[in-house]
Scaffold this motif. Structure first.
Motif, short mmCIF file in Angstrom:
data_model
loop_
_atom_site.label_atom_id
_atom_site.label_comp_id
_atom_site.label_asym_id
_atom_site.label_seq_id
_atom_site.Cartn_x
_atom_site.Cartn_y
_atom_site.Cartn_z
N TYR A 130 50.15 -26.72 -58.42
CA TYR A 130 51.05 -25.97 -59.30
C TYR A 130 51.14 -24.50 -58.87
CZ TYR A 130 53.35 -24.02 -63.31
OH TYR A 130 54.25 -23.36 -64.11
N PHE A 157 59.53 -22.63 -66.78
CA PHE A 157 60.15 -23.37 -67.87
C PHE A 157 61.10 -24.46 -67.39
CE2 PHE A 157 58.78 -19.42 -69.84
CZ PHE A 157 58.04 -19.94 -70.90
N SER A 161 58.15 -28.34 -63.79
CA SER A 161 57.05 -27.40 -63.95
C SER A 161 56.36 -27.62 -65.29
CB SER A 161 57.57 -25.97 -63.84
OG SER A 161 56.53 -25.05 -64.04
N LEU A 162 57.12 -27.85 -66.34
CA LEU A 162 56.53 -28.11 -67.65
C LEU A 162 55.75 -29.42 -67.66
CD1 LEU A 162 59.38 -26.92 -70.05
CD2 LEU A 162 57.15 -25.82 -69.64
N LEU A 165 52.49 -28.61 -65.96
CA LEU A 165 51.63 -27.85 -66.86
C LEU A 165 51.05 -28.74 -67.96
CD1 LEU A 165 53.44 -24.42 -67.35
CD2 LEU A 165 51.21 -24.84 -66.31
N ALA A 166 51.87 -29.64 -68.49
CA ALA A 166 51.40 -30.55 -69.55
C ALA A 166 50.29 -31.47 -69.05
CB ALA A 166 52.56 -31.37 -70.10
#
Length: 176
Positions: A130, A157, A161-162, A165-166
């Protein structure tokens, strides 16, 4: 969605893959700076090099391994398998290596809660992935979409990418 994805487009009759960006094409405009040392890293992360394809396959393997260990971990919890003799057959060392069901397993000395070596390694690899994608985000579409710091904020955002991140943030929230 108007976003590059690291999907492989492979022909069923050919052993070679075709790419959205040709890494040998000198006409590509990567942020108007073809001397940027991040381009090989970007191409690697986007699976547009031979090693990048291997890395993409490796990350898919890690995702499947993570899912498999999560599913199998329920077999070794007595509250889910009350009538099964297998529920108590995984020792604290086994739990520390694969599942992370119990906070008092062999990794309890780390003080980061219930975790496993498998989970730590997978989260570490995806965390570095990431950060490297964030670092090279301005090379997507030649910097048109994610160029500069505001573009990097937009990258954070973006859908993929989200999703990334999740997948890693819960580990850090649980651990610290």
């Amino acid at each position: 969605m108007d976003e590059n994805t690291p999907l492989i487009i492979a022909s069923s009759t050919s052993k070679t893959a075709s790419f959205a960006i040709n890494p040998t094409d000198n006409n590509q405009n990567y942020n108007n700076n073809n001397d940027d040392q991040r381009i090989p890293l970007f191409l690697f992360l986007e699976a547009q090099t031979p090693f990048g394809l291997l890395y993409e396959s490796f990350t898919i393997f890690l995702i499947l391994l993570s899912i498999l260990t999560f599913i199998l971990s329920t077999l070794f919890l007595p509250q889910y398998n009350t009538d099964s003799p297998i529920a108590n057959s995984c020792s604290k060392v086994c739990d520390a290596i694969w599942f992370g069901n119990y906070p008092d397993n062999a990794l309890s000395g780390l003080g980061i809660g219930a975790t496993s070596i498998c989970e730590i390694v997978i989260v570490a690899i995806f965390s570095v992935d990431y950060l490297l994608r964030f670092y090279t985000a301005d090379l997507i579409d030649g910097g048109k979409k994610y160029g500069g710091w505001w573009g990097r904020v937009k990258f954070v955002f973006s859908f993929f990418s989200l999703v990334d991140l999740a997948s890693i943030v819960p580990f850090y929230v649980d651990s610290f």
